[in-house]
Design a protein around this motif. Sequence first.
Motif, PDB file in Angstrom:
ATOM      1  N   TRP A   1       0.875  -1.175   0.000  1.00 55.83           N
ATOM      2  CA  TRP A   1       0.000   0.000   0.000  1.00 55.83           C
ATOM      3  C   TRP A   1       0.909   1.220   0.000  1.00 55.83           C
ATOM      4  CZ3 TRP A   1      -5.187  -0.126   2.928  1.00 55.83           C
ATOM      5  CH2 TRP A   1      -5.916   1.038   2.669  1.00 55.83           C
ATOM      6  N   ALA A   2       0.935   1.925  -1.111  1.00 54.11           N
ATOM      7  CA  ALA A   2       1.826   3.076  -1.258  1.00 54.11           C
ATOM      8  C   ALA A   2       1.010   4.351  -1.360  1.00 54.11           C
ATOM      9  CB  ALA A   2       2.694   2.909  -2.496  1.00 54.11           C
ATOM     10  N   VAL A   3       1.425   5.356  -0.614  1.00 60.42           N
ATOM     11  CA  VAL A   3       0.819   6.682  -0.686  1.00 60.42           C
ATOM     12  C   VAL A   3       1.922   7.618  -1.164  1.00 60.42           C
ATOM     13  CG1 VAL A   3      -0.374   8.508   0.561  1.00 60.42           C
ATOM     14  CG2 VAL A   3      -0.749   6.116   1.217  1.00 60.42           C
ATOM     15  N   ILE A   4       1.674   8.271  -2.304  1.00 59.69           N
ATOM     16  CA  ILE A   4       2.695   9.132  -2.880  1.00 59.69           C
ATOM     17  C   ILE A   4       2.158  10.546  -3.059  1.00 59.69           C
ATOM     18  CG2 ILE A   4       3.896   7.247  -4.048  1.00 59.69           C
ATOM     19  CD1 ILE A   4       2.529   8.059  -6.634  1.00 59.69           C
TER      20      ILE A   4
ATOM     21  N   SER B   1      -6.974   7.997  -7.674  1.00 54.01           N
ATOM     22  CA  SER B   1      -5.523   8.090  -7.796  1.00 54.01           C
ATOM     23  C   SER B   1      -5.055   7.507  -9.123  1.00 54.01           C
ATOM     24  CB  SER B   1      -4.843   7.370  -6.630  1.00 54.01           C
ATOM     25  OG  SER B   1      -5.140   8.011  -5.406  1.00 54.01           O
ATOM     26  N   VAL B   2      -5.569   6.341  -9.475  1.00 49.24           N
ATOM     27  CA  VAL B   2      -5.189   5.709 -10.739  1.00 49.24           C
ATOM     28  C   VAL B   2      -5.652   6.562 -11.917  1.00 49.24           C
ATOM     29  CG1 VAL B   2      -5.537   3.683 -12.224  1.00 49.24           C
ATOM     30  CG2 VAL B   2      -5.066   3.383  -9.781  1.00 49.24           C
TER      31      VAL B   2
ATOM     32  N   THR C   1      -1.751  -1.787  -9.835  1.00 46.37           N
ATOM     33  CA  THR C   1      -2.951  -1.896  -9.004  1.00 46.37           C
ATOM     34  C   THR C   1      -3.912  -2.957  -9.527  1.00 46.37           C
ATOM     35  OG1 THR C   1      -4.192  -0.182 -10.201  1.00 46.37           O
ATOM     36  CG2 THR C   1      -2.787   0.538  -8.357  1.00 46.37           C
ATOM     37  N   GLN C   2      -3.739  -3.369 -10.778  1.00 44.17           N
ATOM     38  CA  GLN C   2      -4.607  -4.380 -11.372  1.00 44.17           C
ATOM     39  C   GLN C   2      -4.150  -5.793 -11.024  1.00 44.17           C
ATOM     40  OE1 GLN C   2      -7.376  -3.205 -12.806  1.00 44.17           O
ATOM     41  NE2 GLN C   2      -6.520  -1.215 -12.266  1.00 44.17           N
TER      42      GLN C   2
ATOM     43  N   ILE D   1      -2.487   1.984  -4.562  1.00 42.38           N
ATOM     44  CA  ILE D   1      -1.746   3.227  -4.743  1.00 42.38           C
ATOM     45  C   ILE D   1      -2.707   4.369  -4.452  1.00 42.38           C
ATOM     46  CG2 ILE D   1      -0.450   4.687  -6.351  1.00 42.38           C
ATOM     47  CD1 ILE D   1       0.884   1.988  -5.967  1.00 42.38           C
ATOM     48  N   GLN D   2      -2.262   5.305  -3.652  1.00 45.07           N
ATOM     49  CA  GLN D   2      -3.026   6.518  -3.402  1.00 45.07           C
ATOM     50  C   GLN D   2      -2.118   7.717  -3.607  1.00 45.07           C
ATOM     51  OE1 GLN D   2      -4.989   5.018   0.474  1.00 45.07           O
ATOM     52  NE2 GLN D   2      -6.316   6.667  -0.290  1.00 45.07           N
TER      53      GLN D   2
END
Length: 166
Positions: free
Chosen positions: A50-53, A154-155, A79-80, A86-87
Amino acid sequence: MPGLLQTEEYAREIFRNGPRELDPDEVEWLLEVRLARQKILAREDRPRLWAVIDEAVIHRVVGGPEVMRGQLRQLAESTQQGKTTIQVVPYRAGAHAGAIGAFVILDFHEPADPDVVYVETLAGDIYLEERSDVDRYTLAFDRLVAAALHPDESVQLIDRVASTLT
């Protein structure tokens, strides 16, 4: 850009133009290590990521438009594959808990393996294992998630930015 999600070309540019002066052999060695670590995400029993950028990361063109477009497409595609979220923290969020810099929380489900926070610095890598340290970073991560766009939004943002690179 999380190292586990970097394309080879993007990572090479990061190593070549990063804060340390590296000779070409060092760059290639670091690249090999990074790519080997990424193989964990191809395993059947892969960990959850789980990545927050920060939004700035997807706008900063690293390695030119083609390299950056490939990086953003890989980021969105990751993410697929399942077990990857990803956020993006949008610019409009203003100051946020990620302003302290990048960090990774390694969360182990076995009681014998306590959670660890990994922080990369110019002075060396730091591993924080004290519960109070882990709790501080967990709160920071929770606040980042709250400030970030929904994963689907996000995506969509990542895809929009990728489509504008020429």
